[in-house]
Design a protein around this motif. Structure first.
Motif, PDB file in Angstrom:
ATOM      1  N   VAL A 276       0.839  -1.201   0.000  1.00 34.59           N
ATOM      2  CA  VAL A 276       0.000   0.000   0.000  1.00 34.59           C
ATOM      3  C   VAL A 276       0.871   1.247   0.000  1.00 34.59           C
ATOM      4  O   VAL A 276       1.948   1.285   0.594  1.00 34.59           O
ATOM      5  CB  VAL A 276      -0.955   0.020   1.216  1.00 34.59           C
ATOM      6  CG1 VAL A 276      -1.909  -1.156   1.176  1.00 34.59           C
ATOM      7  CG2 VAL A 276      -0.178   0.025   2.530  1.00 34.59           C
ATOM      8  N   THR A 277       0.387   2.264  -0.674  1.00 39.16           N
ATOM      9  CA  THR A 277       1.027   3.567  -0.714  1.00 39.16           C
ATOM     10  C   THR A 277      -0.056   4.632  -0.658  1.00 39.16           C
ATOM     11  O   THR A 277      -1.252   4.332  -0.758  1.00 39.16           O
ATOM     12  CB  THR A 277       1.861   3.757  -2.001  1.00 39.16           C
ATOM     13  OG1 THR A 277       1.004   3.545  -3.135  1.00 39.16           O
ATOM     14  CG2 THR A 277       3.025   2.787  -2.065  1.00 39.16           C
ATOM     15  N   VAL A 278       0.363   5.892  -0.507  1.00 38.23           N
ATOM     16  CA  VAL A 278      -0.574   7.005  -0.464  1.00 38.23           C
ATOM     17  C   VAL A 278      -0.145   8.046  -1.496  1.00 38.23           C
ATOM     18  O   VAL A 278       1.036   8.415  -1.562  1.00 38.23           O
ATOM     19  CB  VAL A 278      -0.639   7.639   0.941  1.00 38.23           C
ATOM     20  CG1 VAL A 278      -1.541   8.875   0.938  1.00 38.23           C
ATOM     21  CG2 VAL A 278      -1.152   6.628   1.955  1.00 38.23           C
ATOM     22  N   GLU A 279      -1.099   8.509  -2.292  1.00 39.08           N
ATOM     23  CA  GLU A 279      -0.821   9.510  -3.323  1.00 39.08           C
ATOM     24  C   GLU A 279      -0.567  10.874  -2.686  1.00 39.08           C
ATOM     25  O   GLU A 279      -1.379  11.351  -1.889  1.00 39.08           O
ATOM     26  CB  GLU A 279      -2.012   9.587  -4.287  1.00 39.08           C
ATOM     27  CG  GLU A 279      -1.888  10.661  -5.350  1.00 39.08           C
ATOM     28  CD  GLU A 279      -0.655  10.490  -6.208  1.00 39.08           C
ATOM     29  OE1 GLU A 279       0.169  11.420  -6.234  1.00 39.08           O
ATOM     30  OE2 GLU A 279      -0.517   9.418  -6.836  1.00 39.08           O
ATOM     31  N   THR A 280       0.554  11.492  -3.022  1.00 39.82           N
ATOM     32  CA  THR A 280       0.922  12.785  -2.434  1.00 39.82           C
ATOM     33  C   THR A 280       0.949  13.933  -3.438  1.00 39.82           C
ATOM     34  O   THR A 280       1.230  15.067  -3.045  1.00 39.82           O
ATOM     35  CB  THR A 280       2.306  12.697  -1.764  1.00 39.82           C
ATOM     36  OG1 THR A 280       3.286  12.340  -2.745  1.00 39.82           O
ATOM     37  CG2 THR A 280       2.306  11.675  -0.632  1.00 39.82           C
ATOM     38  N   ALA A 281       0.688  13.663  -4.710  1.00 37.37           N
ATOM     39  CA  ALA A 281       0.843  14.706  -5.717  1.00 37.37           C
ATOM     40  C   ALA A 281      -0.341  14.856  -6.661  1.00 37.37           C
ATOM     41  O   ALA A 281      -0.418  15.843  -7.381  1.00 37.37           O
ATOM     42  CB  ALA A 281       2.104  14.450  -6.550  1.00 37.37           C
ATOM     43  N   GLY A 282      -1.263  13.916  -6.673  1.00 36.32           N
ATOM     44  CA  GLY A 282      -2.335  13.950  -7.659  1.00 36.32           C
ATOM     45  C   GLY A 282      -3.283  15.116  -7.461  1.00 36.32           C
ATOM     46  O   GLY A 282      -3.689  15.412  -6.333  1.00 36.32           O
ATOM     47  N   GLU A 283      -3.657  15.763  -8.554  1.00 32.25           N
ATOM     48  CA  GLU A 283      -4.570  16.901  -8.466  1.00 32.25           C
ATOM     49  C   GLU A 283      -5.950  16.462  -7.992  1.00 32.25           C
ATOM     50  O   GLU A 283      -6.588  17.142  -7.196  1.00 32.25           O
ATOM     51  CB  GLU A 283      -4.673  17.581  -9.825  1.00 32.25           C
ATOM     52  CG  GLU A 283      -5.586  18.799  -9.841  1.00 32.25           C
ATOM     53  CD  GLU A 283      -5.649  19.470 -11.198  1.00 32.25           C
ATOM     54  OE1 GLU A 283      -6.538  20.316 -11.396  1.00 32.25           O
ATOM     55  OE2 GLU A 283      -4.804  19.135 -12.062  1.00 32.25           O
ATOM     56  N   ARG A 284      -6.419  15.310  -8.460  1.00 30.60           N
ATOM     57  CA  ARG A 284      -7.734  14.806  -8.076  1.00 30.60           C
ATOM     58  C   ARG A 284      -7.660  13.636  -7.097  1.00 30.60           C
ATOM     59  O   ARG A 284      -8.686  13.221  -6.563  1.00 30.60           O
ATOM     60  CB  ARG A 284      -8.510  14.373  -9.319  1.00 30.60           C
ATOM     61  CG  ARG A 284      -8.884  15.506 -10.250  1.00 30.60           C
ATOM     62  CD  ARG A 284      -9.711  15.003 -11.418  1.00 30.60           C
ATOM     63  NE  ARG A 284     -10.182  16.093 -12.270  1.00 30.60           N
ATOM     64  CZ  ARG A 284      -9.482  16.625 -13.258  1.00 30.60           C
ATOM     65  NH1 ARG A 284      -8.251  16.153 -13.524  1.00 30.60           N
ATOM     66  NH2 ARG A 284      -9.970  17.609 -13.984  1.00 30.60           N
ATOM     67  N   THR A 285      -6.476  13.113  -6.881  1.00 33.58           N
ATOM     68  CA  THR A 285      -6.344  11.886  -6.082  1.00 33.58           C
ATOM     69  C   THR A 285      -5.458  12.068  -4.853  1.00 33.58           C
ATOM     70  O   THR A 285      -5.050  11.086  -4.240  1.00 33.58           O
ATOM     71  CB  THR A 285      -5.774  10.755  -6.949  1.00 33.58           C
ATOM     72  OG1 THR A 285      -4.505  11.175  -7.491  1.00 33.58           O
ATOM     73  CG2 THR A 285      -6.725  10.406  -8.077  1.00 33.58           C
ATOM     74  N   LEU A 286      -5.190  13.304  -4.456  1.00 35.09           N
ATOM     75  CA  LEU A 286      -4.346  13.554  -3.286  1.00 35.09           C
ATOM     76  C   LEU A 286      -4.892  12.820  -2.063  1.00 35.09           C
ATOM     77  O   LEU A 286      -6.067  12.921  -1.736  1.00 35.09           O
ATOM     78  CB  LEU A 286      -4.296  15.051  -3.001  1.00 35.09           C
ATOM     79  CG  LEU A 286      -3.393  15.475  -1.835  1.00 35.09           C
ATOM     80  CD1 LEU A 286      -1.928  15.252  -2.195  1.00 35.09           C
ATOM     81  CD2 LEU A 286      -3.643  16.936  -1.465  1.00 35.09           C
ATOM     82  N   GLY A 287      -4.042  12.066  -1.397  1.00 40.90           N
ATOM     83  CA  GLY A 287      -4.443  11.336  -0.203  1.00 40.90           C
ATOM     84  C   GLY A 287      -5.064   9.980  -0.458  1.00 40.90           C
ATOM     85  O   GLY A 287      -5.462   9.286   0.489  1.00 40.90           O
ATOM     86  N   GLU A 288      -5.123   9.559  -1.712  1.00 38.30           N
ATOM     87  CA  GLU A 288      -5.730   8.263  -2.032  1.00 38.30           C
ATOM     88  C   GLU A 288      -4.864   7.115  -1.521  1.00 38.30           C
ATOM     89  O   GLU A 288      -3.641   7.130  -1.663  1.00 38.30           O
ATOM     90  CB  GLU A 288      -5.904   8.114  -3.537  1.00 38.30           C
ATOM     91  CG  GLU A 288      -6.544   6.795  -3.948  1.00 38.30           C
ATOM     92  CD  GLU A 288      -6.735   6.669  -5.447  1.00 38.30           C
ATOM     93  OE1 GLU A 288      -7.460   5.752  -5.878  1.00 38.30           O
ATOM     94  OE2 GLU A 288      -6.158   7.492  -6.189  1.00 38.30           O
ATOM     95  N   LEU A 289      -5.488   6.128  -0.911  1.00 42.31           N
ATOM     96  CA  LEU A 289      -4.816   4.889  -0.513  1.00 42.31           C
ATOM     97  C   LEU A 289      -4.795   3.955  -1.714  1.00 42.31           C
ATOM     98  O   LEU A 289      -5.848   3.572  -2.231  1.00 42.31           O
ATOM     99  CB  LEU A 289      -5.558   4.230   0.649  1.00 42.31           C
ATOM    100  CG  LEU A 289      -5.059   2.836   1.062  1.00 42.31           C
ATOM    101  CD1 LEU A 289      -3.666   2.912   1.661  1.00 42.31           C
ATOM    102  CD2 LEU A 289      -6.042   2.187   2.031  1.00 42.31           C
ATOM    103  N   LEU A 290      -3.602   3.574  -2.149  1.00 43.21           N
ATOM    104  CA  LEU A 290      -3.447   2.655  -3.274  1.00 43.21           C
ATOM    105  C   LEU A 290      -3.132   1.275  -2.722  1.00 43.21           C
ATOM    106  O   LEU A 290      -2.118   1.080  -2.038  1.00 43.21           O
ATOM    107  CB  LEU A 290      -2.330   3.136  -4.199  1.00 43.21           C
ATOM    108  CG  LEU A 290      -2.542   4.550  -4.774  1.00 43.21           C
ATOM    109  CD1 LEU A 290      -1.304   5.014  -5.516  1.00 43.21           C
ATOM    110  CD2 LEU A 290      -3.744   4.566  -5.693  1.00 43.21           C
TER     111      LEU A 290
END
Length: 332
Positions: A276-290
């Protein structure tokens, strides 16, 4: 022996319920609470934590932590704007002002000192707010990753988020902290995302049960839960009769589920081990758990992610906590 744990939280209503249940259950030993900016500002988080403890007469040391995210000056959308049209998270929970006070040591120093001490080798860390405190502690002492025996996190969403379509609040508030913690190599990580918490909501009928138990912890939980059901945009009210909500009206109560899991590992009926990782840069996906469940994922699993929970087990845990508390409770 009671199960020992530290609660790192951003006390709004569901963290408060976690505190009430943890201090009532005879098989749990809440060693300490560390507070972090999140649901409300740090000063209100800490005040709410003390209010919850004083409400049930519990003596648990409280250590104040980070008052802002790890790298950002504020939330991606400032709290005042984010919550402008909602009273779901009141700044102060509906308990009397506290008389107890916090410890002089800060939360980050406390976490480092505690987990570098061999006597804490059995103390689980339960994190139900943004992961800023733990990220700062790991930055100060990277060896903590191998010293924390187990980390249980309320955060993320494998499906839909609650702040954005992609992100759950805790990870969205401080995505850099969440990513740093998940990348640190803590030996056992359990993540409790919205998928699990939304699968086992509590109802107005549960409030009636808690009120009947009659202790401060039980009735306090009923009061907080009724407010959540009344104000939660995601509450699933099956029917409304005038101004009276159906007893089946319900709302997810996220944070106590992490505490329930400590004693009832059968709480989660579906889990997946994954990288698992967390998105830190996406304009629409900031904070998303991958959650990478690909069979050919190049990285080994670093967490267990709960996907569904049993509402019957969850209710049983809370009732057991409050009934046990009733046996020791002497009304004033």
């Amino acid at each position: 022996m009671p199960f020992r744990f530290i609660l790192d939280c951003d006390t709004g209503s569901d963290d408060a319920i976690a505190i009430l249940a943890a201090t009532a259950h005879p098989d749990l030993d809440l060693v300490a609470i560390t507070t972090v900016n999140g649901n409300v500002s740090l000063d209100h988080v800490t005040d709410n934590t003390l209010r919850a403890l004083d409400h049930v007469g519990a003596r648990v040391p409280v250590y104040a932590g980070a008052d802002r995210p790890l790298k950002r000056p504020d939330f991606p959308i400032p709290r005042a704007i984010l919550n402008a049209d909602s009273d779901f998270q009141a700044e102060s929970i509906d308990f009397p002002k506290p008389v107890s006070t916090i410890e002089a040591t800060g939360a980050i120093d406390f976490l480092v000192e505690t987990y570098m001490d061999d006597s804490s080798a059995d103390v689980t860390l339960v994190a139900t707010g943004p992961l800023t405190n733990l990220a700062l502690a790991l930055a100060a002492e990277p060896r903590l990753a191998e010293r924390i025996p187990r980390l249980v996190i309320m955060g993320g969403a494998h499906g839909n988020g609650n702040v954005t379509a992609a992100a759950e609040f805790n990870f969205w508030v401080d995505p850099e902290a969440a990513e740093a913690v998940l990348a640190a190599g803590v030996r056992e990580v359990v993540i409790v995302p919205l998928d699990a918490t939304h699968s086992a909501p509590l109802t107005l009928a549960d409030c009636d049960v808690f009120d009947a138990i009659g202790t401060p912890a039980a009735t306090g939980t009923a009061r907080l839960l009724r407010h959540r059901i009344a104000t939660d945009r995601a509450a699933q009210a099956v029917s409304i009769h005038g101004s009276q909500a159906s007893p089946r009206a319900a709302s997810p109560v996220h944070d106590p589920m992490c505490v329930a899991f400590l004693l009832r590992p059968d709480l989660f009926t579906e889990c997946v081990e994954a990288f698992v990782t967390v998105e830190t840069a996406g304009e629409r996906t900031l904070g998303e758990l991958l959650v990478d469940t690909r069979p050919w994922c190049p990285h080994p699993p670093n967490a267990t992610v709960a996907l569904r929970a049993s509402v019957e087990v969850y209710r049983d845990f809370l009732r057991a906590a409050f009934v046990s508390g009733a046996e020791a409770y002497v009304p004033s």
